[in-house]
Design a protein around this motif. Sequence first.
Motif, PDB file in Angstrom:
ATOM      1  N   LEU A 125       0.977  -1.200  -0.037  1.00 16.37           N
ATOM      2  CA  LEU A 125       0.193   0.115   0.088  1.00 16.37           C
ATOM      3  C   LEU A 125       0.858   1.506  -0.258  1.00 16.37           C
ATOM      4  N   ALA A 126       1.889   1.353   0.974  1.00 16.31           N
ATOM      5  CA  ALA A 126       2.675   2.635   0.988  1.00 16.31           C
ATOM      6  C   ALA A 126       3.314   2.897  -0.298  1.00 16.31           C
ATOM      7  N   HIS A 127       3.786   1.620  -0.849  1.00 20.53           N
ATOM      8  CA  HIS A 127       4.735   1.641  -1.944  1.00 20.53           C
ATOM      9  C   HIS A 127       3.932   2.160  -3.101  1.00 20.53           C
ATOM     10  N   ARG A 128       2.664   1.912  -3.342  1.00 23.80           N
ATOM     11  CA  ARG A 128       1.932   2.108  -4.525  1.00 23.80           C
ATOM     12  C   ARG A 128       1.271   3.631  -4.319  1.00 23.80           C
ATOM     13  N   ILE A 129       1.685   4.423  -3.318  1.00 24.03           N
ATOM     14  CA  ILE A 129       1.027   5.677  -3.409  1.00 24.03           C
ATOM     15  C   ILE A 129       1.898   6.668  -4.284  1.00 24.03           C
ATOM     16  N   ALA A 137      -7.579   4.960   1.373  1.00 21.03           N
ATOM     17  CA  ALA A 137      -8.838   4.333   1.954  1.00 21.03           C
ATOM     18  C   ALA A 137      -8.427   2.862   2.414  1.00 21.03           C
ATOM     19  N   PHE A 138      -8.426   2.473   3.621  1.00 20.42           N
ATOM     20  CA  PHE A 138      -7.938   1.294   4.006  1.00 20.42           C
ATOM     21  C   PHE A 138      -8.517   1.088   5.461  1.00 20.42           C
ATOM     22  N   SER A 139      -8.476  -0.192   5.765  1.00 22.82           N
ATOM     23  CA  SER A 139      -8.817  -0.790   7.344  1.00 22.82           C
ATOM     24  C   SER A 139      -7.559  -0.739   7.636  1.00 22.82           C
ATOM     25  N   LEU A 140      -7.233  -0.172   8.865  1.00 20.43           N
ATOM     26  CA  LEU A 140      -5.960  -0.383   9.870  1.00 20.43           C
ATOM     27  C   LEU A 140      -5.823  -1.696  10.109  1.00 20.43           C
ATOM     28  N   ALA A 147      -4.606  -8.837   9.380  1.00 24.84           N
ATOM     29  CA  ALA A 147      -3.254  -8.126   8.957  1.00 24.84           C
ATOM     30  C   ALA A 147      -3.283  -6.724   9.531  1.00 24.84           C
ATOM     31  N   ILE A 148      -2.252  -5.971   9.995  1.00 27.83           N
ATOM     32  CA  ILE A 148      -1.997  -4.748  10.501  1.00 27.83           C
ATOM     33  C   ILE A 148      -1.502  -4.050   9.347  1.00 27.83           C
ATOM     34  N   ALA A 149      -1.998  -2.781   8.850  1.00 24.61           N
ATOM     35  CA  ALA A 149      -1.367  -2.049   7.866  1.00 24.61           C
ATOM     36  C   ALA A 149      -0.150  -1.339   8.501  1.00 24.61           C
ATOM     37  N   ASP A 150       0.870  -0.906   7.871  1.00 22.63           N
ATOM     38  CA  ASP A 150       2.076  -0.068   8.364  1.00 22.63           C
ATOM     39  C   ASP A 150       1.814   1.328   8.253  1.00 22.63           C
TER      40      ASP A 150
END
Length: 349
Positions: A125-129, A137-140, A147-150
Amino acid sequence: MTLDALRARFAPTRGYLNAATCGLPVAGTVAALVDGVERWSRAEHDLADYDAAVAASRAAFARIVGVPTSDVAVAAQTAALVGMVATSLPAGAEVLTVEGDFTSVTYPFLVRTDLRVRAVPLAELAHRIGPSTDVVAFSLVQSYDGAIADTDAVVEAARRVGALTVADLTQAAGWLPVDATRFDVTVTSAYKWLCAPRGVTFLTAGPQARDRLRPVHANWYAGADVWSSVYGHDLRLADDSRRFDLSPAWLCWLGATPALEAFADELAGPVPDAVRGHDVALADALRAGLDLEPAGSAIVSLPDPDGSGGARLARAGLRAAARGGCARLSFHVRNDDDDVAAAVEALRG
């Protein structure tokens, strides 16, 4: 409040491993709902009591996620709040989402056919911004597998390009310490890990984010003075995030206040990691019992394409969920080592 004191507020239960679907009520919630219905049946209900419960719940939630009360709006469902964000975007905006995320986070953007919605793996997710990204928009915490977002990486990448961050905290708030000020907008349904009745949902948005949102659900409860905003054409919305309020389902909020205040006392106290430590220790103990590596989440999702694992859990008197071809077990405040042992025995059997 200590963790033991928080645990003591719940009725003793065995084998309920399903907080990720629906939390169990604290004793105060049960009492408040019963009293509220009884007073309603006798025509003794008072709208001022309902408003007080909304205000107290709003304040408690603000403490839980670390924002000013003025940043918190109330609603009944997550999708309505995400939909408000989606409606506020200009045509052609790019929205970056997570593959397999809960559809209350994705569908509100997808129904806008004039938006460019991309889905990427959570780990990427972070790398594709990128420079063209307008909203992330994402679930933490992912509903499907825990799974937990960075957060650090996602927030840093979004800020570099000026993208709005919209985080769903529904599967996080209540067991994972959260600082909602790190995100532009958060949405949270409180009936899972925060153990409130269903129909209690929150949005947080600071002053800068508020200016980017359109209060498309504007109604009397979003008025600067609620009871002076029930008639007419003189638009007098609140100056703070209350302008995004949806009219509350009152009885739900009577039951929400005891639960949210209990969690606020614990999660905003001197040992905010106590609930996470308890919940994750149990989940990782289950994983160890099944010869799996620890994952650091309160949710354990196990492949179960034929439903046999879920059936074994049910025969053992254990409550879990079937999600996406998996058996999903979730551990919270009232669970203990005996629940873990029972689940391991059932799943290994």
